[in-house]
Structures are given as structure tokens and as C-alpha cells.
Design a protein around this motif. Structure first.
Motif, PDB file in Angstrom:
ATOM      1  N   VAL B 232       0.889  -1.191  -0.047  1.00  0.00           N
ATOM      2  CA  VAL B 232      -0.108  -0.181   0.032  1.00  0.00           C
ATOM      3  C   VAL B 232       0.732   1.240  -0.098  1.00  0.00           C
ATOM      4  O   VAL B 232       0.597   2.339  -0.751  1.00  0.00           O
ATOM      5  N   ARG B 233       1.800   1.215   0.795  1.00  0.00           N
ATOM      6  CA  ARG B 233       2.700   2.345   0.958  1.00  0.00           C
ATOM      7  C   ARG B 233       3.427   2.616  -0.153  1.00  0.00           C
ATOM      8  O   ARG B 233       3.844   3.556  -0.648  1.00  0.00           O
ATOM      9  N   THR B 234       4.175   1.715  -0.759  1.00  0.00           N
ATOM     10  CA  THR B 234       5.274   1.911  -1.926  1.00  0.00           C
ATOM     11  C   THR B 234       4.921   1.126  -3.135  1.00  0.00           C
ATOM     12  O   THR B 234       5.670   1.228  -4.078  1.00  0.00           O
ATOM     13  N   CYS B 235       3.699   0.379  -3.112  1.00  0.00           N
ATOM     14  CA  CYS B 235       3.516  -0.242  -4.369  1.00  0.00           C
ATOM     15  C   CYS B 235       4.614  -1.104  -5.165  1.00  0.00           C
ATOM     16  O   CYS B 235       4.756  -1.307  -6.229  1.00  0.00           O
ATOM     17  N   ASN B 236       5.453  -1.634  -4.000  1.00  0.00           N
ATOM     18  CA  ASN B 236       6.905  -2.173  -4.566  1.00  0.00           C
ATOM     19  C   ASN B 236       7.092  -3.386  -3.620  1.00  0.00           C
ATOM     20  O   ASN B 236       7.176  -2.946  -2.306  1.00  0.00           O
ATOM     21  N   ALA B 237       7.681  -4.268  -4.103  1.00  0.00           N
ATOM     22  CA  ALA B 237       8.171  -5.533  -3.172  1.00  0.00           C
ATOM     23  C   ALA B 237       9.662  -5.489  -3.453  1.00  0.00           C
ATOM     24  O   ALA B 237       9.877  -5.783  -4.629  1.00  0.00           O
ATOM     25  N   THR B 238      10.541  -5.312  -2.588  1.00  0.00           N
ATOM     26  CA  THR B 238      12.179  -5.424  -2.569  1.00  0.00           C
ATOM     27  C   THR B 238      12.544  -6.250  -1.574  1.00  0.00           C
ATOM     28  O   THR B 238      11.853  -6.409  -0.547  1.00  0.00           O
ATOM     29  N   VAL B 239      14.025  -6.463  -1.430  1.00  0.00           N
ATOM     30  CA  VAL B 239      14.694  -7.113  -0.425  1.00  0.00           C
ATOM     31  C   VAL B 239      14.670  -6.504   0.599  1.00  0.00           C
ATOM     32  O   VAL B 239      14.862  -7.182   1.929  1.00  0.00           O
ATOM     33  N   THR B 240      14.384  -5.218   0.704  1.00  0.00           N
ATOM     34  CA  THR B 240      14.327  -4.648   2.020  1.00  0.00           C
ATOM     35  C   THR B 240      12.930  -4.130   2.730  1.00  0.00           C
ATOM     36  O   THR B 240      12.843  -3.332   3.626  1.00  0.00           O
ATOM     37  N   SER B 241      11.991  -4.933   2.170  1.00  0.00           N
ATOM     38  CA  SER B 241      10.610  -4.746   2.372  1.00  0.00           C
ATOM     39  C   SER B 241      10.475  -4.991   4.044  1.00  0.00           C
ATOM     40  O   SER B 241       9.649  -4.319   4.645  1.00  0.00           O
ATOM     41  N   GLY B 242      11.068  -5.972   4.492  1.00  0.00           N
ATOM     42  CA  GLY B 242      11.204  -6.421   5.866  1.00  0.00           C
ATOM     43  C   GLY B 242      11.543  -5.438   6.633  1.00  0.00           C
ATOM     44  O   GLY B 242      11.167  -5.280   7.813  1.00  0.00           O
ATOM     45  N   GLY B 243      12.607  -4.853   6.281  1.00  0.00           N
ATOM     46  CA  GLY B 243      13.283  -3.918   7.166  1.00  0.00           C
ATOM     47  C   GLY B 243      13.858  -4.295   8.650  1.00  0.00           C
ATOM     48  O   GLY B 243      14.227  -5.612   8.288  1.00  0.00           O
ATOM     49  N   ASN B 244      13.687  -3.697   9.646  1.00  0.00           N
ATOM     50  CA  ASN B 244      14.144  -4.269  10.921  1.00  0.00           C
ATOM     51  C   ASN B 244      13.263  -4.652  11.786  1.00  0.00           C
ATOM     52  O   ASN B 244      13.281  -4.664  12.910  1.00  0.00           O
ATOM     53  N   THR B 245      12.149  -5.161  11.024  1.00  0.00           N
ATOM     54  CA  THR B 245      10.794  -5.558  12.017  1.00  0.00           C
ATOM     55  C   THR B 245      11.296  -6.516  13.173  1.00  0.00           C
ATOM     56  O   THR B 245      10.703  -6.137  14.355  1.00  0.00           O
ATOM     57  N   GLN B 246      11.966  -7.427  13.111  1.00  0.00           N
ATOM     58  CA  GLN B 246      12.251  -8.485  14.000  1.00  0.00           C
ATOM     59  C   GLN B 246      12.903  -7.592  15.125  1.00  0.00           C
ATOM     60  O   GLN B 246      12.515  -7.966  16.454  1.00  0.00           O
ATOM     61  N   ILE B 247      13.879  -6.979  14.940  1.00  0.00           N
ATOM     62  CA  ILE B 247      14.533  -6.192  16.184  1.00  0.00           C
ATOM     63  C   ILE B 247      13.817  -5.353  16.700  1.00  0.00           C
ATOM     64  O   ILE B 247      13.489  -5.237  17.967  1.00  0.00           O
TER      65      ILE B 247
END
Lengths: 327, 320, 502
Positions: B232-247
């Protein structure tokens, strides 16, 4: 036996790319650095520590090695790496002993900090010592680069393996690490201080990590830094090979067992490339393997339970019990 | 009897220590807000930042809603980023055909990955951190295969939902549902019992295996929502889509006051307070133009400090 | 002229007392052990034998009283300290380390003596290990081999070698022989005799009266933490010892007033052919309105049996069935079938210490409290308060964490959660362990009430008076099988039961 079996499997699947001397040598070569790293990880792991900061510490050791190598040649490289590694191990070890929180928390937090230090150091040295480092990486001193090539890398591996075997069997810390790892509560009862032992494993392991850092730098003639916690992955192959080596404990010495473990892994990964599968599948297999190796004990337990129950069932089927008196 | 009066005194003292511990996260939130408001010269709480903040709040609170169930049992999910990446990639691919289908695909994919995590941890007996760490490598590899080194563009219609109402609304709905389940259902209480003492829960009739498995699915569901959000935010899926979510999730729950090993001191308010703290921290660091590495440095310190303060050393015989 | 040398006193205990909360494990225990003497220590479960020996060995400290070693005050800080002063102990449980060699096990913690320039001299260590094993008369064990494949007995002998290595003046052997076979015991006896010849002393703890009488110079009897007396060689008889071990006053109304048996012959729960651990084809029936007591030594398998009945442990073979035909395979189902299980490990299995009274009481009852899937905090508090009143639980309120309650009140919480569930079948494991007299009486009253309401109660206990006082029927377990059945009758005494348990 297993790596040979694996190799044969690979051979069957892709005879052209795999069945030649070059290929074998490359597989052996690929196994060298993880093996030395595994030697460094082994002591802590035996005493029950999970340390993910290994990659970031090795990076910093490599950088120190490059700086040392630049000014003082080969000796400088080795000294630099070892000193840096010892320093970092002391920091982490003390932190663990003082704070008394799980090892993986400390290692996770530390690796985040060390990684950034690595990146900063790199950028700083690129400005200050342009001959030693560029913006992306440190340059390995030319005098040492021969270590990265066969047969020198194998010679180095054999030497280090001998030292490892000596240390592993003959030092008090390594022996007590095994005791603590087996049962920490009984260990306390016989007068061993688990925290002291664990601290010792950090220090002992760091020397081998330094060696691994040196060899690794010479392999690629460069020492790069990791970002975004990418350095965590470094510890997986060594961790798995240590476990594989442990399970072979009765057949071969640890130093060989660990090497065989790494050999298995490198055969598989080389095979993946040889079969033309994409590189990123490596990571998938790495994850799968890690899970498989670690889940083995539970699976063995399921099997043991099953066997026991089947035996009891069989015993009852064969010899129908005289109706036990109901009380 | 002497021992009872002594115990009364002890528990009186401990009671106030407990209350102090529960106020600390809230004070921490106030402190962080003030700190960043000052250092960013007032930009943090400005009207213009409200839109950006919505993104940070969403990314922080939703995964924490999923993570609280795991953490209250003493487990964690370290595969969030990988899960989100794979999901987003699949979603982006399917979205060109149909958006509702894409959302369905993302939910199924994330739940499957959650189930894989749960299987490894519960049925193979692997420590949850390593299990999900290993899984994250698998998902990361899978994501890079799907993305083929680049990115996948999603249906631009996704942008239509990129509104404040959607963001704050979803957070509200998800948080309320999670709150109700965590605090008022058997399952929620079972989670905390398992964290407090697993064997006691087992002997009281809790299906421990099943109920340790389910939070992994819940975490997966949160990842599906996050994946949708990314598209929704970026209309894009990249390798960094997940970011730092777990930490961020781990840190958020810890700073919010959830004990490392879970148990009855895990309160739902940690999700909101901790989530807001991480949102403010991330937003603030961004406004201060600090580089990603610096942010990592700071988070590394905070992580160690947070656990050092909250770790229950008395009830743990052997610290590994 | 023959000289009779008065043997010197090697260990003197003066007024040793130790309590764990309300439980008095040792009360003013005083006695002496002479040099070159083999002293036996006997008593029931809970008499204080292990507590005393662990204090002497340096594992824990006494609350009151003094120990004297060779006339000097003796207060070891830890085991290593005790060993350095000449006191060593071989414990009851497993004390060897996996994955390392025999020699490494024997010298664990004391590797320093073989270290030259930082490196361990493995050859020397192996040689020393071989010597140590030789000294205690054990043959055929290679010092370099890893212990994993060795039997429990062999590994226990390593611990003996480890203790003897330090040439202790006083060797404490805590219930070790019970786990050893013929050869192992022979090794122990040879060692004990050797120590006697070397003018060193042995404190030998065992349940086996015959064994003690065969090797000890004198036997000390403890009961309920008190020193009862010592019998020397001439005075020792099985009868005299038993009398000292169990002779005690039992208050009349403490347990039950009646001599009735069970209320009905209806079977509530039946176990058939249970095989697990030492248990082979164990079969029994539990009736409604019955208190069935199960007694035996700690390792006889009865504790695991209780767990098997509730579905916590899955046996290798055998079934547990209720009257309605349901087969019990896991705790969730057991709870649904209105069963209850109260573990003997209060703080690790029965209650969440880091949890409130309310949360503990409500835990098995949540499905019942839930309306439309949701549980109201008020309903939880009401239930907790109701149980608190019914059982007179002394607490600051239902929100108080259980860890701050006394042992007796903790047990009430443990029982409360099942009373609230209105269970029909109760399995109690050591229901009054570590609880003071007042609360014990309360709990016995609860048990009696439950029985009279027609509930089925299985009571596993290591306390003989409790079994005799409360049970309609007692089954004794020995080596995993039922060795005897006793109906409620004034003629059943502890002497009778002990014979069938040991």
C-alpha cells in the motif's frame, strides 16, 4: 564416509561440472575458513554459549590485521588480528559474566555495535590511510596473500588443526568447558565456576577466530564490513560443523570431525552452483540444514520412544500376560 | 507467626517494586517523546509529521500485537523480515491480476511460513530464536529468488488505500482484537501460564504443544498485514521490504515492559507503549538524519540494557 | 600388656538444626563419629539423613549448631573446601558428566595438579585415574574412555573413586548402594573395610537394615529430624532399629476418626498392564468414595504412576480407563473427565510461583468461566475469593503472587484450583510434604470430606503415618510392582508396611 557419499551423489547429478580435480580442490578450499572459525566457536558452544557476534568480531580482527600487515608485514597482520580479537573477546566475555543475561542477547547486541564500529573504522581509515583501505574494504597486505592459495591454505589449516587438537584436549579451560556443558549444576558442586570457564572460552576461541579472519582476508585479498546484521550468518556453517563433528566424536578427533562437517556443507553448496541452481538457494539450504542438524536430537528421541513402545507391545503380543491380579 | 509477618513485609516491599517497574515504560515513552521533540526542534509532534508517524506507528504496533503472544510464552519470531518480503513479493505478483486475491495469497503465504516456524520450534524442539533465525534465512533466500535481484511492482490501485484512516483504523482494530484475545480469553491466559511455568500449564490441562504453536501463526498473520501495508505504501516489493521488523518488535516489547521469559508480567499495554516508543525512536532518528548504521548502534545498546534490567535472574537456575 | 587405645573423635555434631520454611528438617542433632569407625545412619524419608550429610559435606549450611572436625570448629564453605579439609561425599543422584573421559570425570575441578605450563598432562591424569580405580578395587575400566556408554553402576563407582582420591578422613556415602548391583556393592564394602583399617571413618546412609548391620560398627537412628539413639554392634537388631525408626505417637483425631473402608465398590478408574520404567504390568482399580493409599521408596515408580494415570506421561504399554469407557491419554482430557492431579513438586509442577493466587486457581477452570469465549475479571476474582474462603487460605488477596505464601497455603491454592473444578477423581502426590501440623490437619479434613462425598481419591505418599491414618486401602509398591495390599484396620502398623516396601 558421508562427504564421500555426498560427493558421489553430486557426481551423479552433474558429472560434467563436478567430476574433476579442480572441483574437488575448490570444495576442499571452501571448507577451510569455516573450519578454522568453527575451532573458534567450538569451546563456547561446548559450554552452552550461543554467540552470533563471531562474524562482526572477525571483521574487526581482519581490519586490524590489514592495518598491522601494512606497517609490520606478516607478523603485524597476525598480531593485529589476534590482539583485536582478544580485546573484543574480553569485552564480550566480561559483559556476559557481569550482566548475567542469556548469551545470545549479549551477542546480538554486541554484533550490532561491532558491525557499526567496523563500518565507521573502514570509512575513517579510507580517509586517513588510503593505502590500506578503500571506501568499501580493507586491502590485504600483498605479502600474505599467498596464504589464500593452495597448497598453502591447506598447510595453514593443518597447522592450526594440530594446535586446536592440542588446546582442545590438553587445556584446563577446554576440559572444564565440556564439564560445564554436560551439567552445569553438578559442575558447580565439584567446585568449578561456570562463569569463569565461559569467559575463558571466549578468550580461547578468539585466537582461532583471529586466525580465521587472517586466512579469510587472504582468500579474498580484502576485508569488507557487514551491515544490517548480515554478519550473523557467518556463525552458521561453523556451528553446524561443530555439531556434526560432535556426533562423529567416537570415530575421529574433533579437529577432523569439524573439517568433515564443513566439507559436507561445501560439497552441497558447490553442488548447488554446479547444478545451475541460483545462488540464493544457498541460503535456503543453509536454513534447512541448520534446522535439520539442530532438530536431530528431538527426532532421535521420537525414534527411541517409538522403539520402546513397540518393544513393549511386541512383548505383550508374544507372551500374553497371565491376567494380572486386579487390586 | 513470625514467618507470615515477615512475608507480609517482604511482599509489601516487593509490591511497590513491581508498581515501579510497571510505570517505568510509560515514563520512558514520555521521556522519549520529549527528548526527540526537543532535539528535532519541534518537528516530531508537528502536523506535517503526523502522516509519517502513522507509518512508523503501524510498522511498530502491528508486529508487536503478533509478537506479544509469542513473547509471553518465552518465545520469539526472528523471521519477520523474511516473512514480510516473501509475502509482499507474492502479493505484488498476484496483485496485477486482482487485489483481493493478492491479499488472500499474502495471508496464506505468511500463515504457512508461520506454521513452518512453529513446526521447527515446537515439533523439532529447536530453540525459538535459532528456529526462526534459520527460517529467516530460508525465507530470505526464497524472497531473493522471487524478486530475481530486483523488485516487483504491484498494482497501483493499492495506493487508493494509502490513507490515514486506513492506517490508524487498522492499528486500532488489530490492537483491540489482540487486546481482547490476550486479556480475556482462555488462550491468552494460557499463553502467559506457559511462560510462567510450562509444566504447570500442562498439568492443568492446557494443550501446551498446540498453544505454543498457534502464536507462530498469529505472528505470521501480523506479517501478512505488514506485507499488505508495504504494498500500500510503496506499491513495490524489494529485498528490504521487511526492514528491521524483528529487532524493532523484540525491542519494542522489551522496552514496553514484557519480561524476556514471558509469564504473568506480560501486559498488553506493553504493545502500545513499547510500539509507540519504537515508533517515536525510529521517526525521531529519521528526522535527525542519522544514518542507518548509527540507528543500529543505538539499538544494540538499548537491547542489552533493556534485557539486563528486566531479566528474571532469580527464577533461572542456569543462564546460558 | 595390651593397650586399648581410645579412638579419637573425628566428627562431632552439636545441636545441629535446619529448617526449610515451616519444615524442621533437623532439630538439635548431636552425636559423634570416632576415627576408624563405620557409622550407619538410618531413618525414614524425611528423617533428616540427607540434610545432615549435605551439611557435613559442605553443600549447605546449618541454621544452628556447630560441627567439629578433629576437635577444631568445622564450617565448610562449599564442597571443595570440605574436600580440602578431609570430608568427601558420594551423592545419591547422578554425579558424572557425559561426553568426557573416565579420568576427566574423576578429576573434574581438580585438573590443576596435572597441569604443566598450562597444558594438561593427559598421560599422567589417565595413570592417576587408573591408580584411583585400582585403589578402590575396580578393574577393567579404561581411564581414557568416554563415560556415555557406561552403566549407572559403573559411573557411580567413578564418583566413589573421585571421593576416595582425595583420601578423605571422613567419607559420606548417601544411599548409594541401593542403585548398585552385586559387584558394585562388593567394591563399596571392600572400600569401607579398607578405610576402617586405615583408621579413617565412614558415614554410611542406607535404607537396608541388613546391609547396615553387616558392615557398620554402630548405627544412628534419626526420626523427624531428631536424634533418637545409637546402637553398637552388640545391641543391633532389626527389631530394635525398627522400633526406634517408627515408634511415634499418633494423635487420635489428626487423621480420621473412623475405621470404615471405602463407600462403594463402583470402580471410578482402572489401570491395566502399565509398563514404564521399573513398572511392569501394573494393574489396579480405584473406587468411588475411596481413599487408596500408595506407598513405597522414592524410586519405586509410584510418582510416575500417578502421572501416567493423569495422562501426563505416556506409558510404554497399558491403559488407563474411566467407568464411562474414556481412555485417559493426556491431561486436557483428564481435566475434561473431571479428574484432578496435585503434583508433589509444588513449586515446579503444581503452581506458577510467579503468578497470582487467582491465576493459579482459575487456570484449569477457564473454559468453565468463559461466557461466549470471554472471561470476566470479576468471575475470576469471585472464584478465587470463594476458594480462599472455603479453604481459609492466608494471603493478602487473590492478586498476591503465590511465591510469597507459606508452604501450607500454597498447597491449599494447589488443591483449591481442583476443588473449583468440581473434580470427581483426585490424584494426590505427597499431599502434605513440607507443611506444618495445622495445615496438615486441614488437608486431611478436606480429604475425608471428599471421600464422604463419593469422590475417588488416590493418595501417593512417602509418609507412613499419613498412609495408615488416611487410607481405606493401602497398596505398597516395590521395584515397580504391587507388593502388598492392606485394608484399613487398627492392626496395620508402619512395621507391617516397611517390610513390603524395602
Amino acid at each position: 564416509m558421508i562427504p564421500v557419499a555426498l560427493y558421489l551423489v553430486m557426481l551423479l547429478l552433474a558429472p560434467n561440472r563436478v567430476g574433476n580435480l579442480d572441483s574437488i580442490i575448490s570444495m576442499l578450499t571452501l571448507a577451510v575458513v569455516p573450519t578454522i572459525t568453527a575451532y573458534g566457536v567450538h569451546f563456547g558452544f561446548t559450554s552452552g554459549i550461543m554467540d552470533f557476534s563471531v562474524g562482526s568480531r572477525m571483521t574487526l580482527a581482519s581490519m586490524a590485521g590489514c592495518i598491522g600487515g601494512y606497517y609490520f608485514g606478516p607478523i603485524g597482520m597476525i598480531l593485529g588480528a589476534v590482539l583485536a580479537s582478544l580485546l573484543l573477546a574480553t569485552v564480550i566475555g566480561k559483559l556476559f559474566a557481569l550482566l548475567k543475561i542469556p548469551s545470545f542477547v549479549i551477542s546480538l547486541g554486541s554484533l550490532m555495535v561491532f558491525e557499526v564500529i567496523g563500518e565507521r573504522l573502514n570509512k575513517y581509515c579510507a580517509d586517513v590511510l588510503p593505502d590500506v583501505a578503500t571506501w568499501q574494504y580493507f586491502k590485504a597486505p600483498a605479502s600474505m596473500q599467498f596464504i589464500g592459495k593452495a597448497p598453502y591454505n591447506f598447510i595453514v589449516l593443518i597447522l592450526i588443526a594440530i594446535v586446536f587438537e592440542l588446546v582442545n584436549t590438553r587445556t584446563k579451560i577446554a576440559n572444564q568447558a565440556r564439564v560445564v556443558g554436560s551439567d552445569e549444576l553438578i559442575a558447580r558442586n565439584v567446585g568449578i565456576d561456570p562463569m569463569k570457564v565461559k569467559f575463558g572460552t571466549f578468550i580461547l576461541g578468539s585466537v582461532f577466530l583471529a586466525m580465521a579472519a587472517v586466512v579469510s582476508t587472504c582468500y579474498s585479498s580484502a576485508a569488507g564490513y557487514y551491515a544490517n546484521m548480515g554478519s550473523m550468518g557467518i556463525v552458521f556453517k561453523p556451528m553446524m560443523s561443530v555439531i556434526i563433528g560432535m556426533s562423529m566424536g567416537r570415530l575421529v578427533r574433533s579437529c577432523v570431525g569439524i573439517f568433515i562437517g564443513n566439507l559436507c556443507l561445501s560439497v552441497i553448496f558447490t553442488g548447488i552452483i554446479a547444478l545451475g541452481w541460483p545462488d540464493n538457494l544457498q541460503n535456503i539450504f543453509l536454513g534447512l540444514f541448520l534446522v535439520g542438524v539442530l532438530g536431530m536430537p528431538t527426532i532421535q528421541r521420537y525414534i527411541a520412544d517409538f522403539k520402546r513402545r513397540s518393544a513393549a507391545n511386541k512383548a505383550h503380543a508374544d507372551a500374553p500376560a497371565t491376567a494380572a491380579k486386579v487390586q | 507467626m513470625n514467618s507470615t509477618t515477615l512475608k507480609k513485609e517482604q511482599s509489601g516491599f516487593k509490591l511497590s517494586a513491581k508498581t515501579v517497574k510497571s510505570i517505568v515504560p510509560f515514563l520512558g515513552l514520555i521521556f522519549i517523546i520529549v527528548f526527540f521533540q526537543v532535539t528535532t526542534g519541534g518537528r516530531l509532534l508537528s502536523a506535517r509529521n503526523l502522516k509519517t508517524f502513522a507509518n512508523y506507528a503501524f510498522s511498530a504496533i502491528i508486529p508487536c500485537c503478533g509478537g506479544i503472544f509469542l513473547m509471553s510464552q518465552g518465545n520469539m519470531d526472528y523471521s519477520l523480515a523474511g516473512n514480510i518480503c516473501v509475502s509482499a513479493a507474492l502479493g505484488a505478483m498476484v496483485s496485477q491480476t486482482s487485489i483481493p486475491l493478492a491479499i488472500l495469497v499474502m495471508i496464506v503465504a505468511s500463515l504457512t511460513m508461520g506454521a513452518i516456524n512453529g513446526t521447527i520450534c515446537i515439533f523439532l524442539g529447536v530453540n525459538s530464536f535459532i528456529a526462526t533465525l534459520g527460517a529467516s534465512f530460508m525465507y530470505g533466500g526464497l524472497a531473493s529468488v522471487l524478486l530475481g535481484g530486483g523488485s516487483i511492482t504491484a498494482n497501483y490501485d493499492f495506493k487508493n488505500i494509502d490513507t490515514l484512516v486506513f492506517k490508524y483504523g487498522t492499528v486500532l482494530v488489530v490492537a483491540v482484537i489482540a487486546l481482547i484475545v490476550f486479556n480475556y480469553t482462555s488462550f491468552g491466559k494460557h499463553c502467559r501460564s506457559i511462560g510462567a511455568r510450562q509444566e504447570v500449564a500442562h498439568q492443568a490441562g492446557v494443550r501446551v504443544r498446540l498453544e505454543r504453536f498457534i502464536p507462530f501463526l498469529i505472528s505470521g498473520l501480523a506479517c501478512a498485514i505488514m506485507a499488505t501495508f508495504t504494498l500500500v505504501r510503496t506499491c513495490n516489493a524489494t529485498v528490504t521490504s521487511g526492514g528491521n521488523t524483528q529487532i524493532n518488535t523484540m525491542l519494542g516489547l522489551l522496552l514496553g515492559g514484557v519480561p524476556f521469559s514471558g509469564g504473568w508480567n506480560s501486559k498488553f499495554r506493553s504493545v502500545i507503549i513499547g510500539g509507540l516508543i519504537m515508533a517515536v525512536v525510529d521517526n525521531g532518528l529519521f528526522l535527525l538524519n542519522l544514518t542507518v548504521p548509527t540507528q543500529q548502534l543505538i539499538k544494540g545498546f538499548i537491547f542489552i540494557v533493556a534485557v539486563a534490567i528486566s531479566f528474571d535472574r532469580e527464577n533461572t537456575a542456569v543462564i546460558k | 600388656m595390651s593397650e586399648v587405645k581410645e579412638k579419637e573423635i573425628i566428627l562431632r555434631a552439636e545441636g545441629i538444626s535446619k529448617s526449610f520454611g515451616p519444615t524442621k528438617a533437623l532439630v538439635q542433632v548431636s552425636f559423634e563419629i570416632k576415627r576408624g569407625e563405620v557409622v550407619g545412619l538410618i531413618g525414614e524419608n524425611g528423617s533428616g539423613k540427607s540434610t545432615f550429610s549435605t551439611i557435613v559435606a559442605g553443600i549447605q549450611k546449618q541454621d544452628e549448631g556447630q560441627l567439629y572436625l578433629n576437635g577444631e570448629p568445622y564450617a565448610p564453605n562449599d564442597i571443595t573446601d570440605a574436600i580440602s579439609k578431609g570430608v568427601a561425599m558420594v551423592v545419591q543422584e547422578q554425579g558424572t558428566f557425559n561426553n568426557i573421559s573416565v579420568a576427566a570425570n574423576i578429576f573434574a575441578g581438580r585438573e590443576q595438579q596435572f597441569t604443566k605450563a598450562g597444558l594438561l598432562d593427559l598421560k599422567a591424569m589417565n595413570a592417576a585415574a587408573a591408580e584411583a580405580l585400582d585403589k578402590i578395587g575396580v578393574e577393567g575400566i579404561d581411564p581414557a574412555q568416554v563415560v556415555n556408554a557406561m552403566s549407572f553402576e559403573e559411573r557411580k563407582l567413578l564418583e566413589v573413586a573421585r571421593a576416595e582420591c582425595a583420601e578423605p578422613q571422613l567419607l559420606i556415602i548417601d544411599e548409594t548402594t541401593t542403585a548398585l548391583g552385586r559387584e558394585g556393592r562388593d567394591v563399596m564394602y571392600r572400600l569401607i573395610n579398607k578405610m576402617r583399617r586405615d583408621n579413617r571413618s565412614v558415614l554410611f546412609i542406607s535404607h537396608d537394615i541388613e546391609e547396615l548391620m553387616a558392615i557398620c560398627d554402630s548405627i544412628i537412628v534419626l526420626r523427624d529430624g531428631h536424634y533418637i539413639g545409637a546402637l553398637n554392634r552388640e545391641e543391633m537388631t532389626v527389631g530394635a532399629l525398627r522400633q526406634m525408626m517408627v515408634g511415634r505417637e499418633i494423635a487420635d483425631n489428626f487423621y480420621r476418626n473412623d475405621w470404615n473402608g471405602r463407600l462403594t465398590d463402583e470402580v471410578a478408574l482402572s489401570a491395566r498392564d502399565i509398563c514404564y520404567g521399573p513398572m511392569k504390568d501394573l494393574t489396579l482399580d480405584l473406587h468411588k468414595g475411596e481413599i487408596l493409599g500408595i506407598g513405597g521408596l522414592t524410586d519405586c515408580g509410584m510418582h510416575d504412576f500417578g502421572k501416567i494415570l493423569f495422562g501426563i506421561i505416556k506409558p510404554d504399554y497399558g491403559t488407563v480407563k474411566l467407568e464411562n469407557g474414556a481412555e485417559i491419554v493426556n491431561p486436557k482430557q483428564a481435566v475434561k473427565q473431571k479428574m484432578a492431579y496435585i503434583s508433589k513438586n509444588r513449586d515446579t509442577e503444581a503452581l506458577m510461583s510467579a503468578g497470582s493466587v487467582k491465576d493459579n486457581i482459575c487456570l484449569p477452570n477457564l473454559p468453565k468461566l468463559a461466557k461466549g469465549g470471554l472471561i470476566s475479571p470479576k468471575a475470576e476474582m469471585d472464584l478465587a475469593n470463594r476458594m480462599g474462603e472455603t479453604l481459609s487460605i492466608k494471603m493478602q488477596g487473590p492478586k498476591q503472587y503465590v511465591m510469597y505464601l507459606s508452604g501450607g497455603n500454597k498447597q491449599k491454592v494447589s488443591i483449591g484450583k481442583w476443588l473449583a473444578s468440581e473434580a470427581e477423581i483426585y490424584i494426590f502426590d505427597c499431599p502434605t510434604r513440607g507443611i506444618d501440623i495445622g495445615v496438615k490437619a486441614d488437608i486431611y479434613r478436606i480429604l475425608t470430606d471428599l471421600k464422604n462425598q463419593g469422590k475417588a481419591i488416590l493418595m501417593i505418599s512417602e509418609e507412613l503415618p499419613e498412609l495408615i491414618g488416611m487410607s481405606d486401602r493401602i497398596l505398597t509398591f516395590k521395584d515397580g510392582a504391587i507388593s502388598g495390599e492392606f485394608l484399613r484396620d487398627p492392626s496395620v502398623t508402619e512395621h507391617t508396611l516397611i517390610d513390603y516396601m524395602i
